[in-house]
Design a protein around this motif. Structure first.
Motif, PDB file in Angstrom:
ATOM      1  N   SER A  28      34.741  35.426  45.290  1.00  0.00           N
ATOM      2  CA  SER A  28      34.552  36.582  44.405  1.00  0.00           C
ATOM      3  C   SER A  28      35.137  37.842  45.023  1.00  0.00           C
ATOM      4  CB  SER A  28      33.063  36.776  44.109  1.00  0.00           C
ATOM      5  OG  SER A  28      32.553  35.675  43.387  1.00  0.00           O
ATOM      6  N   MET A  29      34.902  38.068  46.313  1.00  0.00           N
ATOM      7  CA  MET A  29      35.459  39.239  46.982  1.00  0.00           C
ATOM      8  C   MET A  29      36.987  39.148  47.043  1.00  0.00           C
ATOM      9  SD  MET A  29      32.748  39.994  50.083  1.00  0.00           S
ATOM     10  CE  MET A  29      33.469  41.603  50.445  1.00  0.00           C
ATOM     11  N   SER A  30      37.515  37.944  47.234  1.00  0.00           N
ATOM     12  CA  SER A  30      38.949  37.738  47.292  1.00  0.00           C
ATOM     13  C   SER A  30      39.614  38.099  45.970  1.00  0.00           C
ATOM     14  CB  SER A  30      39.243  36.278  47.642  1.00  0.00           C
ATOM     15  OG  SER A  30      40.628  36.012  47.587  1.00  0.00           O
ATOM     16  N   LEU A  31      39.006  37.678  44.857  1.00  0.00           N
ATOM     17  CA  LEU A  31      39.591  37.969  43.548  1.00  0.00           C
ATOM     18  C   LEU A  31      39.601  39.459  43.260  1.00  0.00           C
ATOM     19  CD1 LEU A  31      40.744  36.068  41.299  1.00  0.00           C
ATOM     20  CD2 LEU A  31      39.598  34.899  43.166  1.00  0.00           C
ATOM     21  N   LEU A  32      38.560  40.180  43.689  1.00  0.00           N
ATOM     22  CA  LEU A  32      38.546  41.632  43.489  1.00  0.00           C
ATOM     23  C   LEU A  32      39.585  42.304  44.376  1.00  0.00           C
ATOM     24  CD1 LEU A  32      34.777  42.609  43.124  1.00  0.00           C
ATOM     25  CD2 LEU A  32      36.466  42.113  41.357  1.00  0.00           C
ATOM     26  N   PHE A  33      39.768  41.802  45.573  1.00  0.00           N
ATOM     27  CA  PHE A  33      40.787  42.371  46.462  1.00  0.00           C
ATOM     28  C   PHE A  33      42.177  42.220  45.852  1.00  0.00           C
ATOM     29  CE2 PHE A  33      43.852  42.340  49.880  1.00  0.00           C
ATOM     30  CZ  PHE A  33      43.437  43.352  50.723  1.00  0.00           C
ATOM     31  N   SER A  34      42.435  41.072  45.226  1.00  0.00           N
ATOM     32  CA  SER A  34      43.768  40.806  44.682  1.00  0.00           C
ATOM     33  C   SER A  34      43.957  41.347  43.272  1.00  0.00           C
ATOM     34  CB  SER A  34      44.068  39.311  44.712  1.00  0.00           C
ATOM     35  OG  SER A  34      43.142  38.598  43.916  1.00  0.00           O
ATOM     36  N   GLY A  35      42.880  41.798  42.617  1.00  0.00           N
ATOM     37  CA  GLY A  35      43.011  42.406  41.298  1.00  0.00           C
ATOM     38  C   GLY A  35      42.761  41.479  40.136  1.00  0.00           C
ATOM     39  N   GLY A  36      42.202  40.302  40.387  1.00  0.00           N
ATOM     40  CA  GLY A  36      41.857  39.387  39.305  1.00  0.00           C
ATOM     41  C   GLY A  36      40.510  39.747  38.691  1.00  0.00           C
ATOM     42  N   THR A  37      40.078  38.921  37.755  1.00  0.00           N
ATOM     43  CA  THR A  37      38.791  39.132  37.079  1.00  0.00           C
ATOM     44  C   THR A  37      37.784  38.100  37.564  1.00  0.00           C
ATOM     45  OG1 THR A  37      39.818  40.047  35.089  1.00  0.00           O
ATOM     46  CG2 THR A  37      37.606  39.135  34.847  1.00  0.00           C
ATOM     47  N   VAL A  38      36.594  38.566  37.933  1.00  0.00           N
ATOM     48  CA  VAL A  38      35.507  37.685  38.357  1.00  0.00           C
ATOM     49  C   VAL A  38      34.467  37.624  37.250  1.00  0.00           C
ATOM     50  CG1 VAL A  38      33.669  37.302  40.038  1.00  0.00           C
ATOM     51  CG2 VAL A  38      35.866  38.234  40.788  1.00  0.00           C
ATOM     52  N   VAL A  39      34.209  36.416  36.751  1.00  0.00           N
ATOM     53  CA  VAL A  39      33.167  36.182  35.751  1.00  0.00           C
ATOM     54  C   VAL A  39      31.982  35.548  36.461  1.00  0.00           C
ATOM     55  CG1 VAL A  39      32.523  34.973  33.635  1.00  0.00           C
ATOM     56  CG2 VAL A  39      34.858  35.843  33.914  1.00  0.00           C
ATOM     57  N   LEU A  40      30.848  36.235  36.466  1.00  0.00           N
ATOM     58  CA  LEU A  40      29.661  35.713  37.141  1.00  0.00           C
ATOM     59  C   LEU A  40      28.866  34.840  36.179  1.00  0.00           C
ATOM     60  CD1 LEU A  40      28.508  38.915  39.081  1.00  0.00           C
ATOM     61  CD2 LEU A  40      29.854  36.983  39.933  1.00  0.00           C
ATOM     62  N   PHE A  41      28.706  33.582  36.561  1.00  0.00           N
ATOM     63  CA  PHE A  41      27.929  32.623  35.755  1.00  0.00           C
ATOM     64  C   PHE A  41      27.136  31.756  36.728  1.00  0.00           C
ATOM     65  CE2 PHE A  41      27.241  28.936  32.952  1.00  0.00           C
ATOM     66  CZ  PHE A  41      26.822  29.595  31.804  1.00  0.00           C
TER      67      PHE A  41
END
Length: 240
Positions: free
Chosen positions: A200-213
């Motif tokens: 999740s932290m990696s996706l935010l660093f790279s600019g992707g979208t994190v969907v929490l489920f």
């Protein structure tokens, strides 16, 4: 650099892209850096400084993911505490690793002898009122978090992981797995767990979208969420 430095870039590069989604709540990249900076400023107001340990005993939520980046932005050291643990277990780990304070759920019981801050309406109001322009450290060799072991052979060990070591984990996600800024990633494991937290932290660093489920859920519900979000990736353990 500090891992949170990337968030300022995303404000300019992809302001209208969702950064984090959970149910009907959405945080856009245009807002994410400001929220994290104000949260770090509020932690500073609460007495947390660079190198201090901050316990995070929150559910698998947007607040949990934001708290990880708030602590990182400040230069504090995150200590993951599973909100499912008993109060005795949380207190034992918080004391063992000298947590200066612990962020807890609004309905959670404060741990005796440890300063506990509920992440509630008052907390969010204080964050919103905090300054956004404070200068924070940017050091790749600074500690980021204490990565707890399971404790199956004794008490949990907590080796320190630095910003630089986490960044190298992110590199493996990009190079080996092909994750990138166009990704919509479904986080379907507990945020306390190393895999769930790191991806999740990696996706935010790279600019992707994190969907929490987060669990618990039925397989069909997870499949429906993946379809609903048009997700391109997820991390699942073998039993899932």
């Amino acid at each position: 650099m500090n891992l949170a430095d990337a968030l300022a870039h995303h404000v300019r590069a992809r302001p209208d892209r969702p950064a984090i989604i959970q149910g009907d709540r959405v945080v856009l990249y245009r807002d994410l850096d400001g929220i994290v900076r104000r949260g770090a400023a509020h932690l500073l107001h609460l007495g947390i400084g660079e190198g201090d340990v901050v316990g995070i005993a929150l559910r698998d939520s947007i607040d949990h993911l934001l708290a990880l980046y708030m602590a990182a932005r400040l230069g504090a050291v995150a200590l993951p505490l599973d909100w499912r643990w008993t109060d005795l277990e949380k207190r034992a780990v918080a004391e063992r690793f000298h947590a200066k304070l612990v962020l807890i759920e609004p309905d959670a019981v404060a741990l005796p002898g440890i300063e506990c801050i509920p992440v509630d309406v008052r907390f969010h109001a204080a964050v919103a009122a905090s300054p956004v322009d404070l200068v924070f450290p940017s050091k790749l060799d600074a500690p980021l978090l204490l990565s707890l072991s399971s404790g199956t052979t004794g008490r949990p060990k907590g080796p320190v992981v630095t910003h630089g070591q986490f960044l190298r984990r992110f590199w493996t996600h990009w190079i080996d797995l092909g994750l990138n800024a166009r990704e919509t990633y479904v986080s379907a494991t507990p945020m306390y767990f190393g895999g769930g937290r790191t991806f999740s932290m990696s996706l935010l660093f790279s600019g992707g979208t994190v969907v929490l489920f987060p669990p618990p859920y039925e397989a069909r519900d997870l499949a429906a969420e993946i379809r609903r979000r048009n997700a391109s990736s997820a991390f699942l353990v073998p039993t899932l």
